[in-house]
Design a protein around this motif. Sequence first.
Motif, PDB file in Angstrom:
ATOM      1  N   GLU A  31     -13.169 -10.004  -3.874  1.00 54.69           N
ATOM      2  CA  GLU A  31     -11.831 -10.241  -4.421  1.00 54.69           C
ATOM      3  C   GLU A  31     -11.763  -9.652  -5.824  1.00 54.69           C
ATOM      4  OE1 GLU A  31      -8.797 -11.024  -4.739  1.00 54.69           O
ATOM      5  OE2 GLU A  31      -8.425 -11.207  -2.606  1.00 54.69           O
ATOM      6  N   ASP A  32     -10.648  -9.825  -6.500  1.00 60.73           N
ATOM      7  CA  ASP A  32     -10.492  -9.283  -7.838  1.00 60.73           C
ATOM      8  C   ASP A  32     -11.551  -9.861  -8.776  1.00 60.73           C
ATOM      9  OD1 ASP A  32      -9.324  -9.333 -10.730  1.00 60.73           O
ATOM     10  OD2 ASP A  32      -8.148  -7.832  -9.644  1.00 60.73           O
ATOM     11  N   TRP A  33     -12.321  -9.006  -9.428  1.00 62.00           N
ATOM     12  CA  TRP A  33     -13.440  -9.461 -10.245  1.00 62.00           C
ATOM     13  C   TRP A  33     -12.989 -10.235 -11.482  1.00 62.00           C
ATOM     14  CZ3 TRP A  33     -14.078  -8.005 -15.325  1.00 62.00           C
ATOM     15  CH2 TRP A  33     -13.414  -6.851 -15.771  1.00 62.00           C
ATOM     16  N   ARG A  34     -11.806  -9.930 -11.978  1.00 58.15           N
ATOM     17  CA  ARG A  34     -11.351 -10.623 -13.185  1.00 58.15           C
ATOM     18  C   ARG A  34     -11.056 -12.100 -12.911  1.00 58.15           C
ATOM     19  NH1 ARG A  34      -9.201  -5.363 -13.883  1.00 58.15           N
ATOM     20  NH2 ARG A  34      -9.783  -4.456 -15.920  1.00 58.15           N
ATOM     21  N   ALA A  35     -10.357 -12.369 -11.826  1.00 58.39           N
ATOM     22  CA  ALA A  35     -10.048 -13.764 -11.489  1.00 58.39           C
ATOM     23  C   ALA A  35     -11.323 -14.525 -11.131  1.00 58.39           C
ATOM     24  CB  ALA A  35      -9.048 -13.824 -10.342  1.00 58.39           C
ATOM     25  N   ASP A  36     -12.191 -13.916 -10.323  1.00 52.66           N
ATOM     26  CA  ASP A  36     -13.441 -14.582  -9.972  1.00 52.66           C
ATOM     27  C   ASP A  36     -14.281 -14.871 -11.214  1.00 52.66           C
ATOM     28  OD1 ASP A  36     -13.840 -15.408  -7.318  1.00 52.66           O
ATOM     29  OD2 ASP A  36     -14.096 -13.362  -6.612  1.00 52.66           O
ATOM     30  N   SER A  37     -14.267 -13.958 -12.167  1.00 56.13           N
ATOM     31  CA  SER A  37     -15.027 -14.160 -13.399  1.00 56.13           C
ATOM     32  C   SER A  37     -14.441 -15.284 -14.240  1.00 56.13           C
ATOM     33  CB  SER A  37     -15.063 -12.865 -14.216  1.00 56.13           C
ATOM     34  OG  SER A  37     -15.707 -11.848 -13.491  1.00 56.13           O
ATOM     35  N   PHE A  38     -13.115 -15.367 -14.274  1.00 54.45           N
ATOM     36  CA  PHE A  38     -12.503 -16.474 -15.008  1.00 54.45           C
ATOM     37  C   PHE A  38     -12.913 -17.815 -14.403  1.00 54.45           C
ATOM     38  CE2 PHE A  38      -9.281 -19.767 -15.120  1.00 54.45           C
ATOM     39  CZ  PHE A  38      -9.238 -20.023 -16.485  1.00 54.45           C
ATOM     40  N   PHE A  39     -12.856 -17.928 -13.081  1.00 56.93           N
ATOM     41  CA  PHE A  39     -13.215 -19.199 -12.452  1.00 56.93           C
ATOM     42  C   PHE A  39     -14.706 -19.501 -12.614  1.00 56.93           C
ATOM     43  CE2 PHE A  39      -9.136 -18.577 -10.231  1.00 56.93           C
ATOM     44  CZ  PHE A  39      -8.583 -19.827 -10.462  1.00 56.93           C
ATOM     45  N   THR A  40     -15.532 -18.475 -12.678  1.00 60.22           N
ATOM     46  CA  THR A  40     -16.948 -18.694 -12.977  1.00 60.22           C
ATOM     47  C   THR A  40     -17.107 -19.258 -14.380  1.00 60.22           C
ATOM     48  OG1 THR A  40     -17.582 -16.841 -11.531  1.00 60.22           O
ATOM     49  CG2 THR A  40     -19.218 -17.611 -13.115  1.00 60.22           C
ATOM     50  N   ALA A  41     -16.367 -18.703 -15.340  1.00 60.37           N
ATOM     51  CA  ALA A  41     -16.417 -19.198 -16.718  1.00 60.37           C
ATOM     52  C   ALA A  41     -15.865 -20.623 -16.812  1.00 60.37           C
ATOM     53  CB  ALA A  41     -15.637 -18.263 -17.644  1.00 60.37           C
ATOM     54  N   LEU A  42     -14.790 -20.892 -16.090  1.00 66.63           N
ATOM     55  CA  LEU A  42     -14.226 -22.243 -16.046  1.00 66.63           C
ATOM     56  C   LEU A  42     -15.252 -23.235 -15.502  1.00 66.63           C
ATOM     57  CD1 LEU A  42     -11.559 -23.988 -16.290  1.00 66.63           C
ATOM     58  CD2 LEU A  42     -11.201 -23.456 -13.863  1.00 66.63           C
ATOM     59  N   HIS A  43     -15.943 -22.827 -14.444  1.00 60.93           N
ATOM     60  CA  HIS A  43     -16.980 -23.663 -13.837  1.00 60.93           C
ATOM     61  C   HIS A  43     -18.108 -23.906 -14.840  1.00 60.93           C
ATOM     62  CE1 HIS A  43     -18.779 -24.536  -9.579  1.00 60.93           C
ATOM     63  NE2 HIS A  43     -18.890 -25.544 -10.392  1.00 60.93           N
ATOM     64  N   LEU A  44     -18.536 -22.846 -15.517  1.00 57.71           N
ATOM     65  CA  LEU A  44     -19.609 -22.960 -16.505  1.00 57.71           C
ATOM     66  C   LEU A  44     -19.257 -23.951 -17.603  1.00 57.71           C
ATOM     67  CD1 LEU A  44     -22.239 -21.912 -17.909  1.00 57.71           C
ATOM     68  CD2 LEU A  44     -20.785 -20.167 -18.993  1.00 57.71           C
ATOM     69  N   LYS A  45     -18.068 -23.828 -18.162  1.00 56.02           N
ATOM     70  CA  LYS A  45     -17.686 -24.699 -19.281  1.00 56.02           C
ATOM     71  C   LYS A  45     -17.576 -26.154 -18.844  1.00 56.02           C
ATOM     72  CE  LYS A  45     -17.971 -21.762 -22.417  1.00 56.02           C
ATOM     73  NZ  LYS A  45     -19.106 -21.932 -23.367  1.00 56.02           N
ATOM     74  N   TYR A  46     -17.081 -26.382 -17.637  1.00 58.12           N
ATOM     75  CA  TYR A  46     -17.039 -27.745 -17.104  1.00 58.12           C
ATOM     76  C   TYR A  46     -18.451 -28.319 -16.985  1.00 58.12           C
ATOM     77  CZ  TYR A  46     -17.458 -31.165 -13.368  1.00 58.12           C
ATOM     78  OH  TYR A  46     -17.828 -32.262 -12.624  1.00 58.12           O
ATOM     79  N   LEU A  47     -19.360 -27.544 -16.420  1.00 54.54           N
ATOM     80  CA  LEU A  47     -20.732 -28.020 -16.202  1.00 54.54           C
ATOM     81  C   LEU A  47     -21.436 -28.288 -17.529  1.00 54.54           C
ATOM     82  CD1 LEU A  47     -21.722 -25.588 -13.318  1.00 54.54           C
ATOM     83  CD2 LEU A  47     -21.438 -28.075 -13.093  1.00 54.54           C
ATOM     84  N   GLN A  48     -21.258 -27.387 -18.483  1.00 54.40           N
ATOM     85  CA  GLN A  48     -21.910 -27.567 -19.784  1.00 54.40           C
ATOM     86  C   GLN A  48     -21.449 -28.860 -20.468  1.00 54.40           C
ATOM     87  OE1 GLN A  48     -20.804 -23.808 -21.585  1.00 54.40           O
ATOM     88  NE2 GLN A  48     -22.909 -23.045 -21.419  1.00 54.40           N
ATOM     89  N   LYS A  49     -20.195 -29.181 -20.310  1.00 55.92           N
ATOM     90  CA  LYS A  49     -19.665 -30.402 -20.913  1.00 55.92           C
ATOM     91  C   LYS A  49     -20.112 -31.643 -20.154  1.00 55.92           C
ATOM     92  CE  LYS A  49     -15.288 -32.540 -22.351  1.00 55.92           C
ATOM     93  NZ  LYS A  49     -13.820 -32.385 -22.411  1.00 55.92           N
ATOM     94  N   THR A  50     -20.220 -31.535 -18.830  1.00 54.15           N
ATOM     95  CA  THR A  50     -20.527 -32.694 -17.997  1.00 54.15           C
ATOM     96  C   THR A  50     -22.023 -32.957 -17.903  1.00 54.15           C
ATOM     97  OG1 THR A  50     -18.573 -32.111 -16.679  1.00 54.15           O
ATOM     98  CG2 THR A  50     -20.062 -33.771 -15.763  1.00 54.15           C
ATOM     99  N   TYR A  51     -22.816 -31.897 -17.763  1.00 58.61           N
ATOM    100  CA  TYR A  51     -24.272 -32.021 -17.626  1.00 58.61           C
ATOM    101  C   TYR A  51     -24.913 -31.247 -18.776  1.00 58.61           C
ATOM    102  CZ  TYR A  51     -22.359 -33.110 -13.042  1.00 58.61           C
ATOM    103  OH  TYR A  51     -21.593 -33.639 -12.027  1.00 58.61           O
ATOM    104  N   TRP A  52     -24.778 -31.812 -19.961  1.00 58.12           N
ATOM    105  CA  TRP A  52     -25.101 -31.088 -21.178  1.00 58.12           C
ATOM    106  C   TRP A  52     -26.609 -30.917 -21.406  1.00 58.12           C
ATOM    107  CZ3 TRP A  52     -27.866 -34.263 -24.445  1.00 58.12           C
ATOM    108  CH2 TRP A  52     -27.731 -35.644 -24.247  1.00 58.12           C
ATOM    109  N   LYS A  53     -27.441 -31.609 -20.670  1.00 60.24           N
ATOM    110  CA  LYS A  53     -28.885 -31.436 -20.808  1.00 60.24           C
ATOM    111  C   LYS A  53     -29.402 -30.245 -20.004  1.00 60.24           C
ATOM    112  CE  LYS A  53     -30.072 -36.297 -21.712  1.00 60.24           C
ATOM    113  NZ  LYS A  53     -30.890 -37.452 -21.251  1.00 60.24           N
ATOM    114  N   THR A  54     -28.580 -29.716 -19.118  1.00 61.49           N
ATOM    115  CA  THR A  54     -28.978 -28.642 -18.219  1.00 61.49           C
ATOM    116  C   THR A  54     -28.721 -27.274 -18.848  1.00 61.49           C
ATOM    117  OG1 THR A  54     -28.492 -30.027 -16.295  1.00 61.49           O
ATOM    118  CG2 THR A  54     -28.579 -27.657 -15.922  1.00 61.49           C
ATOM    119  N   LYS A  55     -29.611 -26.311 -18.575  1.00 58.86           N
ATOM    120  CA  LYS A  55     -29.412 -24.926 -18.992  1.00 58.86           C
ATOM    121  C   LYS A  55     -28.626 -24.183 -17.907  1.00 58.86           C
ATOM    122  CE  LYS A  55     -32.890 -22.675 -20.664  1.00 58.86           C
ATOM    123  NZ  LYS A  55     -34.248 -22.076 -20.772  1.00 58.86           N
TER     124      LYS A  55
END
Length: 395
Positions: A244-268
């Motif tokens: 699919e379009d790489w820009r949209a997929d990349s945005f959702f990957t970044a959205l996922h990353l930021k959510y995880l970093q905030k929720t599971y902050w001990k994880t790399k």
Amino acid sequence: MMLANKTKRTIEKLKTNTFKTIFNQYNWDETLQSIFNKTTADVERALLKNKLDLEDFKALISPAAKPFLEQMAQKSRMLTKKRFGNTIQMYAPMYLSNECQNICTYCGFSFTNKIPRKTLTDDEILKEVAFLKKKGFDHILLVTGEANKTVGVNYIKNALTLIRSHFSNITIEVQPLDQQEYELLIKNGLYAVLVYQETYHQQEYKKHHPKGKKSNFEYRLDTPDRLGKAGIHKIGLGALFGLEDWRADSFFTALHLKYLQKTYWKTKYSISFPRLRPYSGGLEPKVTMTDTDLVQLICAFRILDEDVELSMSTRESEVFRNNIVNLGATSISAESKTNPGGYSVEPQSLEQFEISDERSTEEIVTMLKNQGLEVVWKDWEQFHYQKFEVSKKIT
């Protein structure tokens, strides 16, 4: 009493919430349009900021950022050197099995492909390990198809037990598992898990995964949450660019990353950038991602987050990998084989996909050193394994 009940309800709600809650608030087409609507001013503003948000990330992956690629590359390089120094980590994938119960339109291991199936025995696993250890690898990525009865959690647990004394860092890229299964594998030496959503476009996802457990979009989407709750050390994210379009997929990957970093902050966390590669009779990319596009994306992720690890596999060409190692990448594979037993047991078995950079480990190491980079074979001590063994003896 009322306050205690309210606190309890809040805790229970946090336990049940997953990334899906946030994901469902976004519309794919609207997100993509908002990226294309970003202007030169948005890009300039993002490049001046020290702490970026996801709107800034949209600007950096937008067409408007193309004229700023040199500035992005310079900033990405600076941030990478600041955080990781002149080092780059080496790892190798080891394919344990090509058995799979899923139908995936882009994969050589897909259930409908009439290929010889192979799952490594204990002795064969150790032969592959011996080859990789002679090359110097201390970080290994174990890969299987998704066949629960053949290469389910018991097979993976056995493989971890078999090889954990040989490697300081063991990562897996296998079928998504339940939280309790991840907890079991962590106790047996698992350090990290890579789980790519392939595409965050839910309708397109279904077209590419029509049958098998992988067809469950939401179960796969919630996998990093299960990993975070299980207490994994590192989670790797990514999308398969070309579906699919790489820009949209990349945005959702970044959205996922930021959510995880905030929720599971001990994880790399790490991000990978796989582009669709050919296999025999394989799928042609729906959307082409050029080398320039990929450089732009890697730099955008580094500028968004200077701590996240960025990984570059042998899917990419020699020339591309030679240039990207000083712009943002922090880990790189070498001499990879994408077929079970490909190093020493059964080199001619069918690959999952074609690799592009076929240089030897020694050649890759020389290239990195010539660019002033220090090759890191080990950055994680096996203390958590030792602690686990000691605790068993004490009890």
